[in-house]
Structure formats: C-alpha cells, structure tokens
Design a protein around this motif. Structure first.
Motif, mmCIF file in Angstrom:
data_model
loop_
_atom_site.group_PDB
_atom_site.id
_atom_site.type_symbol
_atom_site.label_atom_id
_atom_site.label_comp_id
_atom_site.label_asym_id
_atom_site.label_seq_id
_atom_site.Cartn_x
_atom_site.Cartn_y
_atom_site.Cartn_z
ATOM 1 N N LEU A 132 59.621 29.549 37.203
ATOM 2 C CA LEU A 132 58.614 30.187 36.509
ATOM 3 C C LEU A 132 57.184 28.982 36.236
ATOM 4 C CD1 LEU A 132 60.227 32.527 34.134
ATOM 5 C CD2 LEU A 132 58.454 33.013 35.421
ATOM 6 N N HIS A 133 57.646 28.128 36.397
ATOM 7 C CA HIS A 133 56.592 26.149 36.519
ATOM 8 C C HIS A 133 55.966 26.418 37.734
ATOM 9 C CE1 HIS A 133 58.518 25.779 32.772
ATOM 10 N NE2 HIS A 133 59.561 24.791 33.263
ATOM 11 N N VAL A 134 56.460 27.299 38.695
ATOM 12 C CA VAL A 134 55.842 26.462 39.771
ATOM 13 C C VAL A 134 55.096 27.648 40.074
ATOM 14 C CG1 VAL A 134 55.937 27.427 42.646
ATOM 15 C CG2 VAL A 134 58.025 25.195 41.526
ATOM 16 N N THR A 135 55.767 29.075 40.045
ATOM 17 C CA THR A 135 54.552 30.008 39.555
ATOM 18 C C THR A 135 53.343 30.272 38.834
ATOM 19 O OG1 THR A 135 56.648 31.399 40.058
ATOM 20 C CG2 THR A 135 54.649 32.900 39.360
ATOM 21 N N ARG A 136 53.526 29.258 37.760
ATOM 22 C CA ARG A 136 52.637 29.150 36.632
ATOM 23 C C ARG A 136 51.921 28.365 37.002
ATOM 24 N NH1 ARG A 136 49.617 31.445 32.868
ATOM 25 N NH2 ARG A 136 48.826 29.365 31.383
ATOM 26 N N SER A 137 52.228 26.786 37.987
ATOM 27 C CA SER A 137 51.571 25.702 38.399
ATOM 28 C C SER A 137 50.481 26.683 39.421
ATOM 29 C CB SER A 137 52.206 24.896 38.771
ATOM 30 O OG SER A 137 51.545 24.678 39.448
ATOM 31 N N ARG A 138 51.106 27.641 40.080
ATOM 32 C CA ARG A 138 50.179 28.392 41.439
ATOM 33 C C ARG A 138 49.258 29.104 40.489
ATOM 34 N NH1 ARG A 138 54.988 29.838 45.265
ATOM 35 N NH2 ARG A 138 54.868 27.785 46.465
ATOM 36 N N LEU A 139 49.338 30.230 39.808
ATOM 37 C CA LEU A 139 48.676 30.971 38.960
ATOM 38 C C LEU A 139 47.714 29.832 38.250
ATOM 39 C CD1 LEU A 139 50.424 33.029 37.226
ATOM 40 C CD2 LEU A 139 49.312 33.895 38.857
ATOM 41 N N ASP A 140 47.880 28.702 37.824
ATOM 42 C CA ASP A 140 46.738 28.133 37.154
ATOM 43 C C ASP A 140 45.650 27.374 38.291
ATOM 44 O OD1 ASP A 140 48.064 28.071 34.933
ATOM 45 O OD2 ASP A 140 49.027 26.034 35.011
ATOM 46 N N SER A 141 46.190 27.112 39.125
ATOM 47 C CA SER A 141 45.554 25.976 40.541
ATOM 48 C C SER A 141 44.506 27.678 40.939
ATOM 49 C CB SER A 141 46.488 25.601 41.722
ATOM 50 O OG SER A 141 45.493 25.705 43.237
ATOM 51 N N TYR A 142 45.084 29.240 41.071
ATOM 52 C CA TYR A 142 44.600 30.365 42.080
ATOM 53 C C TYR A 142 42.911 30.016 41.004
ATOM 54 C CZ TYR A 142 47.919 30.577 44.686
ATOM 55 O OH TYR A 142 49.391 31.094 45.832
ATOM 56 N N GLN A 143 43.518 30.015 39.846
ATOM 57 C CA GLN A 143 42.255 30.518 38.446
ATOM 58 C C GLN A 143 41.730 29.400 37.886
ATOM 59 O OE1 GLN A 143 44.346 30.861 33.905
ATOM 60 N NE2 GLN A 143 42.402 31.624 33.693
ATOM 61 N N ALA A 144 41.955 28.389 38.038
ATOM 62 C CA ALA A 144 40.948 26.761 39.100
ATOM 63 C C ALA A 144 39.752 27.661 40.069
ATOM 64 C CB ALA A 144 41.589 25.957 38.626
ATOM 65 N N GLU A 145 40.311 27.838 41.192
ATOM 66 C CA GLU A 145 39.716 28.048 42.460
ATOM 67 C C GLU A 145 38.534 29.290 41.759
ATOM 68 O OE1 GLU A 145 41.750 28.718 46.057
ATOM 69 O OE2 GLU A 145 43.101 27.107 45.253
ATOM 70 N N LEU A 146 39.734 30.177 41.319
ATOM 71 C CA LEU A 146 38.327 31.410 40.846
ATOM 72 C C LEU A 146 38.004 30.949 40.158
ATOM 73 C CD1 LEU A 146 41.433 34.559 40.302
ATOM 74 C CD2 LEU A 146 39.214 34.321 41.925
ATOM 75 N N GLY A 147 37.815 30.367 39.279
ATOM 76 C CA GLY A 147 36.001 29.784 38.638
ATOM 77 C C GLY A 147 35.091 28.938 39.938
ATOM 78 N N GLN A 148 36.003 28.068 39.851
ATOM 79 C CA GLN A 148 35.462 27.126 40.719
ATOM 80 C C GLN A 148 34.293 28.454 41.643
ATOM 81 O OE1 GLN A 148 37.470 24.590 43.584
ATOM 82 N NE2 GLN A 148 37.056 23.211 41.227
ATOM 83 N N ALA A 149 35.552 29.432 42.538
ATOM 84 C CA ALA A 149 34.458 30.533 43.496
ATOM 85 C C ALA A 149 33.483 31.379 42.343
ATOM 86 C CB ALA A 149 35.976 31.557 43.615
ATOM 87 N N ALA A 150 33.748 31.619 41.038
ATOM 88 C CA ALA A 150 33.016 32.720 40.410
ATOM 89 C C ALA A 150 31.433 31.411 39.637
ATOM 90 C CB ALA A 150 33.697 32.793 38.701
ATOM 91 N N HIS A 151 31.766 30.343 39.787
ATOM 92 C CA HIS A 151 30.520 29.928 39.243
ATOM 93 C C HIS A 151 29.743 29.665 40.669
ATOM 94 C CE1 HIS A 151 28.018 25.927 37.640
ATOM 95 N NE2 HIS A 151 28.286 25.592 38.733
ATOM 96 N N LEU A 152 30.334 29.304 41.839
ATOM 97 C CA LEU A 152 29.613 29.229 43.176
ATOM 98 C C LEU A 152 28.865 30.754 43.103
ATOM 99 C CD1 LEU A 152 31.715 27.214 45.798
ATOM 100 C CD2 LEU A 152 29.708 27.200 44.335
ATOM 101 N N LEU A 153 29.533 31.993 42.570
ATOM 102 C CA LEU A 153 29.789 33.024 42.909
ATOM 103 C C LEU A 153 28.408 33.383 42.118
ATOM 104 C CD1 LEU A 153 29.422 35.762 44.163
ATOM 105 C CD2 LEU A 153 30.754 36.791 42.372
ATOM 106 N N VAL A 154 27.873 32.489 40.966
ATOM 107 C CA VAL A 154 27.146 32.820 40.017
ATOM 108 C C VAL A 154 25.547 31.911 40.747
ATOM 109 C CG1 VAL A 154 25.841 31.823 37.924
ATOM 110 C CG2 VAL A 154 28.141 33.327 38.480
ATOM 111 N N GLU A 155 25.825 31.033 41.043
ATOM 112 C CA GLU A 155 24.355 30.597 42.170
ATOM 113 C C GLU A 155 24.437 30.563 43.054
ATOM 114 O OE1 GLU A 155 26.531 26.322 42.893
ATOM 115 O OE2 GLU A 155 26.265 25.488 40.963
ATOM 116 N N ASP A 156 25.554 30.814 43.808
ATOM 117 C CA ASP A 156 24.482 31.575 45.189
ATOM 118 C C ASP A 156 23.586 32.999 44.354
ATOM 119 O OD1 ASP A 156 25.490 29.823 46.736
ATOM 120 O OD2 ASP A 156 27.406 32.017 47.158
ATOM 121 N N HIS A 157 24.091 34.273 43.898
ATOM 122 C CA HIS A 157 23.861 35.397 43.057
ATOM 123 C C HIS A 157 22.063 34.275 41.930
ATOM 124 C CE1 HIS A 157 21.613 37.661 39.592
ATOM 125 N NE2 HIS A 157 22.613 39.141 40.770
#
Length: 131
Positions: free
Chosen positions: A23-48
């Motif tokens: 669960l900790h590993v999964t939670r860590s992966r989820l946090d990492s994915y969430q951070a990547e999604l946040g960065q991707a969303a930020h880049l998407l907003v900049e691209d937009h």
C-alpha cells in the motif's frame, strides 16, 4: 474458535505488513503519478495559452488581410472610375479638337468670303469712281 495460534498470528502480521508495504509503494506511485499529472496539466495550460495567443494573432492577421483586400478592392474601383473619367475626357478632347477643326474651316471660309467681298467692293468703288 476465539483463539488463534501464534504461528497464524505471525503469518497474519507478516501478510498485513507485506500488504501495508505494498500500500505504501502503491501510495508512493500514486503520489508520483499525481505529481506527473500536475506537471502535465500545467504544461497543458501553458500550451493552451500559447495556442490561444497564436489563434488571436492568426485571427488578427486574417482581419488585417481582409481589410487590406477591401482597401485594394476600393482602390481598384477608384482606379477604374478614374480611368473611365480619363477615357471620357480624352473622348471629349477629341470631339473638341474635331469641332475646333470644323470651326477653323468655317472661319477660314468666312475670311475668304470677307476678302472676296472686300475685293468686290473695292472693284465696284473703282468702277463707280471711274464712272
């Protein structure tokens, strides 16, 4: 029924510890994915934002092109009108030149007639004086 042997308790604890670690590993992966999604969303907003800027610039260029085409069309119409007026003026000048030629011919004939008349009058005076 209420009593669990120590070995089973240890196995359950190990399974729970393993599941907790997963669960900790999964939670860590989820946090990492969430951070990547946040960065991707930020880049998407900049691209937009860049796309909107380019779209506005493109739209402005289209409007300016359309205005230029309208001005060119207006200029073409003005040039056509001026050319038509120049053609009319040239025709009028040609007509006036032709009329001037006719008037010149008439004046020449009048002058000729006047000269002939004067000569005749002079001749008649001479005849009258001789008589």
């Amino acid at each position: 029924r209420g009593w669990i042997p120590a070995e089973e308790t240890r196995v359950f604890k190990d399974v729970i510890a393993l599941r907790t670690e997963e669960l900790h590993v999964t939670r860590s992966r989820l946090d990492s994915y969430q951070a990547e999604l946040g960065q991707a969303a930020h880049l998407l907003v900049e691209d937009h934002s860049r796309i909107q800027t380019m779209h506005r610039a493109s739209l402005q260029a289209f409007i300016e092109r359309d205005d230029a085409l309208k001005r060119a069309g207006d200029a073409r119409r003005v040039i056509e009108e001026l050319a038509s007026e120049a053609w009319d003026a040239a025709r009028m000048a040609s007509d006036m030149e032709e009329q001037a030629g006719v008037v010149h011919g008439l004046l020449s004939r009048c002058l000729e007639q006047a000269c002939l008349g004067a000569a005749r009058e002079g001749h008649l005076r001479g005849e009258v004086a001789r008589l």
